[in-house]
Design a protein around this motif. Structure first.
Motif, PDB file in Angstrom:
ATOM      1  N   MET A   1      50.848  62.448 -59.855  1.00  0.00           N
ATOM      2  CA  MET A   1      50.709  62.352 -58.414  1.00  0.00           C
ATOM      3  C   MET A   1      49.660  63.387 -58.001  1.00  0.00           C
ATOM      4  N   ASP A   2      48.768  62.946 -57.121  1.00  0.00           N
ATOM      5  CA  ASP A   2      47.732  63.897 -56.689  1.00  0.00           C
ATOM      6  C   ASP A   2      48.327  64.937 -55.742  1.00  0.00           C
ATOM      7  N   ASP A   3      47.599  66.011 -55.535  1.00  0.00           N
ATOM      8  CA  ASP A   3      48.106  67.147 -54.769  1.00  0.00           C
ATOM      9  C   ASP A   3      48.406  66.805 -53.315  1.00  0.00           C
ATOM     10  N   MET A   4      47.558  65.989 -52.687  1.00  0.00           N
ATOM     11  CA  MET A   4      47.798  65.621 -51.287  1.00  0.00           C
ATOM     12  C   MET A   4      49.091  64.827 -51.147  1.00  0.00           C
ATOM     13  N   LEU A   5      49.305  63.876 -52.046  1.00  0.00           N
ATOM     14  CA  LEU A   5      50.520  63.076 -51.995  1.00  0.00           C
ATOM     15  C   LEU A   5      51.731  63.968 -52.252  1.00  0.00           C
ATOM     16  N   GLY A  51      50.955  56.857 -43.305  1.00  0.00           N
ATOM     17  CA  GLY A  51      49.800  56.000 -43.033  1.00  0.00           C
ATOM     18  C   GLY A  51      48.564  56.521 -43.740  1.00  0.00           C
ATOM     19  N   PHE A  52      48.386  57.822 -43.706  1.00  0.00           N
ATOM     20  CA  PHE A  52      47.238  58.433 -44.370  1.00  0.00           C
ATOM     21  C   PHE A  52      47.322  58.250 -45.890  1.00  0.00           C
ATOM     22  N   MET A  53      48.548  58.259 -46.432  1.00  0.00           N
ATOM     23  CA  MET A  53      48.758  58.113 -47.878  1.00  0.00           C
ATOM     24  C   MET A  53      48.874  56.644 -48.307  1.00  0.00           C
ATOM     25  N   ASN A  54      48.741  55.725 -47.351  1.00  0.00           N
ATOM     26  CA  ASN A  54      48.829  54.284 -47.617  1.00  0.00           C
ATOM     27  C   ASN A  54      50.192  53.903 -48.203  1.00  0.00           C
ATOM     28  N   LEU A  55      51.247  54.233 -47.450  1.00  0.00           N
ATOM     29  CA  LEU A  55      52.622  53.919 -47.834  1.00  0.00           C
ATOM     30  C   LEU A  55      53.215  53.013 -46.749  1.00  0.00           C
ATOM     31  N   PRO A  56      52.892  51.709 -46.815  1.00  0.00           N
ATOM     32  CA  PRO A  56      53.236  50.805 -45.713  1.00  0.00           C
ATOM     33  C   PRO A  56      54.731  50.661 -45.432  1.00  0.00           C
ATOM     34  N   ALA A  57      55.588  50.718 -46.429  1.00  0.00           N
ATOM     35  CA  ALA A  57      57.022  50.564 -46.174  1.00  0.00           C
ATOM     36  C   ALA A  57      57.555  51.741 -45.370  1.00  0.00           C
ATOM     37  N   ILE A  58      57.093  52.934 -45.703  1.00  0.00           N
ATOM     38  CA  ILE A  58      57.519  54.123 -44.958  1.00  0.00           C
ATOM     39  C   ILE A  58      56.953  54.074 -43.542  1.00  0.00           C
ATOM     40  N   PHE A  93      66.484  55.300 -46.080  1.00  0.00           N
ATOM     41  CA  PHE A  93      65.460  54.491 -46.740  1.00  0.00           C
ATOM     42  C   PHE A  93      64.192  55.312 -46.971  1.00  0.00           C
ATOM     43  N   VAL A  94      63.757  56.019 -45.938  1.00  0.00           N
ATOM     44  CA  VAL A  94      62.543  56.840 -46.057  1.00  0.00           C
ATOM     45  C   VAL A  94      62.762  57.924 -47.108  1.00  0.00           C
ATOM     46  N   GLY A  95      63.924  58.572 -47.069  1.00  0.00           N
ATOM     47  CA  GLY A  95      64.221  59.609 -48.052  1.00  0.00           C
ATOM     48  C   GLY A  95      64.223  59.070 -49.475  1.00  0.00           C
ATOM     49  N   ASP A  96      64.796  57.873 -49.657  1.00  0.00           N
ATOM     50  CA  ASP A  96      64.809  57.259 -51.002  1.00  0.00           C
ATOM     51  C   ASP A  96      63.391  56.973 -51.490  1.00  0.00           C
ATOM     52  N   GLN A  97      62.555  56.473 -50.592  1.00  0.00           N
ATOM     53  CA  GLN A  97      61.163  56.191 -50.950  1.00  0.00           C
ATOM     54  C   GLN A  97      60.443  57.483 -51.357  1.00  0.00           C
ATOM     55  N   LEU A  98      60.671  58.535 -50.593  1.00  0.00           N
ATOM     56  CA  LEU A  98      60.028  59.817 -50.887  1.00  0.00           C
ATOM     57  C   LEU A  98      60.522  60.396 -52.219  1.00  0.00           C
ATOM     58  N   LYS A  99      61.806  60.238 -52.491  1.00  0.00           N
ATOM     59  CA  LYS A  99      62.352  60.728 -53.766  1.00  0.00           C
ATOM     60  C   LYS A  99      61.767  59.958 -54.944  1.00  0.00           C
ATOM     61  N   LEU A 100      61.568  58.661 -54.768  1.00  0.00           N
ATOM     62  CA  LEU A 100      60.933  57.877 -55.830  1.00  0.00           C
ATOM     63  C   LEU A 100      59.528  58.403 -56.107  1.00  0.00           C
ATOM     64  N   LEU A 101      58.803  58.690 -55.043  1.00  0.00           N
ATOM     65  CA  LEU A 101      57.451  59.243 -55.209  1.00  0.00           C
ATOM     66  C   LEU A 101      57.512  60.608 -55.896  1.00  0.00           C
ATOM     67  N   ALA A 102      58.464  61.440 -55.493  1.00  0.00           N
ATOM     68  CA  ALA A 102      58.603  62.770 -56.097  1.00  0.00           C
ATOM     69  C   ALA A 102      58.933  62.672 -57.583  1.00  0.00           C
ATOM     70  N   ALA A 105      57.025  57.736 -59.118  1.00  0.00           N
ATOM     71  CA  ALA A 105      56.677  56.351 -58.775  1.00  0.00           C
ATOM     72  C   ALA A 105      55.307  56.332 -58.104  1.00  0.00           C
ATOM     73  N   THR A 106      54.588  55.255 -58.313  1.00  0.00           N
ATOM     74  CA  THR A 106      53.288  55.114 -57.657  1.00  0.00           C
ATOM     75  C   THR A 106      53.486  54.467 -56.293  1.00  0.00           C
ATOM     76  N   PRO A 107      52.632  54.769 -55.332  1.00  0.00           N
ATOM     77  CA  PRO A 107      52.784  54.189 -53.999  1.00  0.00           C
ATOM     78  C   PRO A 107      52.858  52.662 -54.003  1.00  0.00           C
ATOM     79  N   ASP A 108      52.084  52.014 -54.870  1.00  0.00           N
ATOM     80  CA  ASP A 108      52.101  50.547 -54.869  1.00  0.00           C
ATOM     81  C   ASP A 108      53.353  49.963 -55.528  1.00  0.00           C
ATOM     82  N   SER A 109      54.185  50.788 -56.146  1.00  0.00           N
ATOM     83  CA  SER A 109      55.407  50.282 -56.774  1.00  0.00           C
ATOM     84  C   SER A 109      56.613  50.335 -55.837  1.00  0.00           C
ATOM     85  N   LEU A 110      56.442  50.918 -54.655  1.00  0.00           N
ATOM     86  CA  LEU A 110      57.558  51.047 -53.718  1.00  0.00           C
ATOM     87  C   LEU A 110      57.878  49.706 -53.063  1.00  0.00           C
ATOM     88  N   ALA A 111      59.153  49.476 -52.856  1.00  0.00           N
ATOM     89  CA  ALA A 111      59.608  48.232 -52.223  1.00  0.00           C
ATOM     90  C   ALA A 111      59.286  48.253 -50.735  1.00  0.00           C
TER      91      ALA A 111
END
Length: 191
Positions: A1-5, A51-58, A93-102, A105-111
């Motif tokens: 994961m890059d530093d900004m993400l 939005g800046f990180m291109n995470l449309p579900a969040i 839901f948002v917390g689960d998505q963020l934990k997956l990223l942490a 998980a890649t942003p494009d793999s999120l449900a």
């Protein structure tokens, strides 16, 4: 994961944790405008970063929930258990998505945001805009059975009327009805 993400995920997880605490506080004090404003700002901030990180579900979940808290803080929608539950579900839901990223998980793999969550938050938003439901009609009073006009001693030797009068509080018994004549026997039908 890059530093900004990574930095976004850490900050957003912190905000998501605060959201849950604020929602529990709001449940105890539904008219607390500071808490309502803090909830709105949290979802707004997470939405902007997502939005800046291109995470449309969040973004979708935060945008819809941000609309709910805007309606709550402006008084268009009352703070109800359904609104709090919608906020908790969205925050989860948002917390689960963020934990997956942490956890890598890649942003494009999120449900995508589940339709059930969208429906729950939308219903909470629209629930306040709907006209208040008419109060349910009061149940019709149940009439006490009328006591028999004469002694009701039966073949078993019990006087049922006396028993009834013994258990029903005084002053609540209806007057004894007038005796009803037995129906006349029907004439046999002609064949």
């Amino acid at each position: 994961m890059d530093d900004m993400l990574k930095e976004f995920v850490v900050e957003a997880l912190d905000l998501a944790t605060n959201v849950e605490e604020h929602l529990l506080s709001l449940e105890r004090r539904p008219d607390d405008s500071d808490t309502l404003n803090a909830l709105f700002r949290s979802f707004h901030t997470i939405k902007g970063g997502a939005g800046f990180m291109n995470l449309p579900a969040i973004v979708s979940a935060c945008h819809l929930t941000e609309n709910l808290f805007d309606a709550l803080r402006t008084g268009k929608v009352p703070v109800t258990p359904a609104a709090i539950e919608a906020g908790l579900q969205a925050s989860g839901f948002v917390g689960d998505q963020l934990k997956l990223l942490a956890n890598g998980a890649t942003p494009d793999s999120l449900a995508a945001m589940p339709a059930s969550l969208e429906a729950l938050v939308t219903q909470a938003i629209e629930g306040g805009a709907a006209a208040p439901a008419a109060p349910a009609p009061a149940p019709a009073p149940v009439a006490a059975p009328a006591p028999a006009a004469a002694s009701t001693t039966t073949a078993d030797g019990l006087d049922w009327e006396a028993l009834y009068r013994a258990v029903v509080p005084a002053g609540t018994l209806p007057d004894a009805p007038a005796p009803v004549a037995a129906p006349a026997a029907a004439a046999p039908a002609a064949a």
